[in-house]
Design an enzyme around this catalytic site. Structure first.
Site, short mmCIF file in Angstrom:
data_model
loop_
_atom_site.label_atom_id
_atom_site.label_comp_id
_atom_site.label_asym_id
_atom_site.label_seq_id
_atom_site.Cartn_x
_atom_site.Cartn_y
_atom_site.Cartn_z
N HIS A 248 46.59 45.26 49.43
CA HIS A 248 46.64 43.94 50.13
C HIS A 248 46.42 43.92 51.57
O HIS A 248 46.00 42.97 52.23
CB HIS A 248 48.24 43.29 49.79
N HIS B 132 47.85 42.55 40.56
CA HIS B 132 47.55 41.79 41.46
C HIS B 132 46.05 42.15 42.16
O HIS B 132 45.77 43.32 41.87
CB HIS B 132 48.47 41.90 42.86
N ASP C 133 52.19 47.50 37.32
CA ASP C 133 52.77 46.11 37.47
C ASP C 133 52.14 45.05 36.33
O ASP C 133 52.65 43.92 35.99
CB ASP C 133 52.97 45.62 38.72
ZN LIG Z 1 50.78 44.66 42.06
#
Ligand SMILES: [Zn+2]
Length: 337
Positions: free
Chosen positions: A122, A161, A246
């Site tokens: 990120h 993500h 995840d």
């Molecule tokens: Zn993640």
């Protein structure tokens, strides 16, 4: 596999109620202790200039000063202590080691996997976010390109993500291909099919935002039908997996349904693609917040490189996800299925 690991990464203390803790690395180590053929390698921290090849100098200095002053909350999710500076440089250094080792010929049972934290995908050029300070995979990719060890690098991000930071850093670059399978609508909200890159990078970003609830069959289908043909066309020298765990069905922060076996299936997909394109393979740890599922996921990747054969998905991909993959193929000129 060879696992890049350093005690320095344990010192990045995020406090008692944060999901991204040093216990993640401890759980992975415990899981690997029961497996055959595990090797650990320590690596030096990345040089500040190597990190600054993908991050703004002013951001790197700002993060350094933030840690020197004792750290705190960079944003509500992203916290640092004084030791986070060394941990972040070490996580980047471990990723860099993995990329160099892979290009140096470490493959098969010696395939490198860096177990650094804080995670990286990120982190954008000029900011930390989403538990990430330095973009470890991006630092590694840039380092081997700058040293002339690789001309073209593909980064495949299977964390649940979207790796907005990695995408942003290389969005206008034709020599780094970024591709992600992620849960649509989850943090940070980026990673649409239409985000395909710009300028020299047009076509070198490929996103598969699967619907919540997607499982092994959806992931394998997305890889085989969209990612593999696009990466084959791109023809990388090095293939980095931004490996978060995840998307597991028992991970506490996503709604995806990947099984532990699913990570073996995806690992085989990566192996087959890299055999076809003659690309070196390196793994870099990203997220994964269920301690058991994280450690089992990493161990399953290891076992797959140790000769274990993955099972096949036990269901068909969801129709909506098949349509989505058609859209991805169309956005990348791969033709109809
Ligand atoms: Zn993640």
């Amino acid at each position: 596999m060879q696992f890049g690991y350093s005690e320095t990464c344990l010192d990045h203390d995020t406090g008692p109620r944060h999901p991204e803790t040093a216990d993640r690395l401890r759980a992975i180590r415990r899981g690997l202790a029961k497996r055959h053929g595990v090797e650990y390698v320590d690596a030096p921290p990345a040089e500040k200039s190597t990190v600054a090849a993908v991050h703004d100098d002013s951001y790197v200095d700002e993060f350094h000063d933030f840690c020197s002053d004792g750290g705190g909350n960079w944003d509500p999710d992203t916290v640092a202590v004084e030791a986070s500076w060394d941990a972040a440089l070490t996580a980047a250094g471990l990723a860099e080691w993995a990329a160099r080792a892979a290009l140096d010929g470490d493959d098969g049972r010696d395939t490198p996997f860096s177990l650094g934290r804080p995670p990286g995908h990120h982190a954008v050029e000029d900011d930390a976010m989403g538990f990430c300070f330095f973009n470890n995979a991006a630092v590694a990719a840039q380092a081997v390109i700058d040293d002339g060890l690789a001309e073209r690098v593909a980064i495949f991000d299977w964390d649940v993500h979207h790796g907005n930071g990695t995408q942003d850093i290389f969005y206008d670059r034709g020599d780094v291909f970024y591709t992600s399978i992620h849960e649509d609508g989850l943090y940070p909200g980026t990673g649409e099919v239409e985000e395909t890159g710009e300028g020299d990078g047009e076509g070198s970003t490929l996103n598969v935002p699967l619907r919540a609830g997607a499982g092994d069959a959806d992931y394998v289908y997305s890889f085989d039908e969209a990612i593999a043909p696009a990466v084959e066309r791109f023809d990388p020298d090095l293939f980095i997996v931004s490996a978060g765990f995840d998307a597991h069905r028992h991970d506490p922060i996503s709604r995806m349904r990947v099984s532990t076996e699913g990570y073996a299936m995806l690992t085989e997909c990566v192996q087959d693609l890299c055999a076809a394109t003659d690309a070196a393979i390196a793994f870099v740890l990203e997220g994964g917040y269920g301690l058991d599922t994280l450690s089992e996921g990493v161990a399953t990747v290891h076992e797959t490189f140790d000769g274990r054969i993955a099972m096949e998905p036990d269901e068909d991909p969801d129709e909506k996800n098949v349509e989505l993959v058609d859209d991805v193929r169309a956005a990348h000129g791969l033709g109809a299925k």
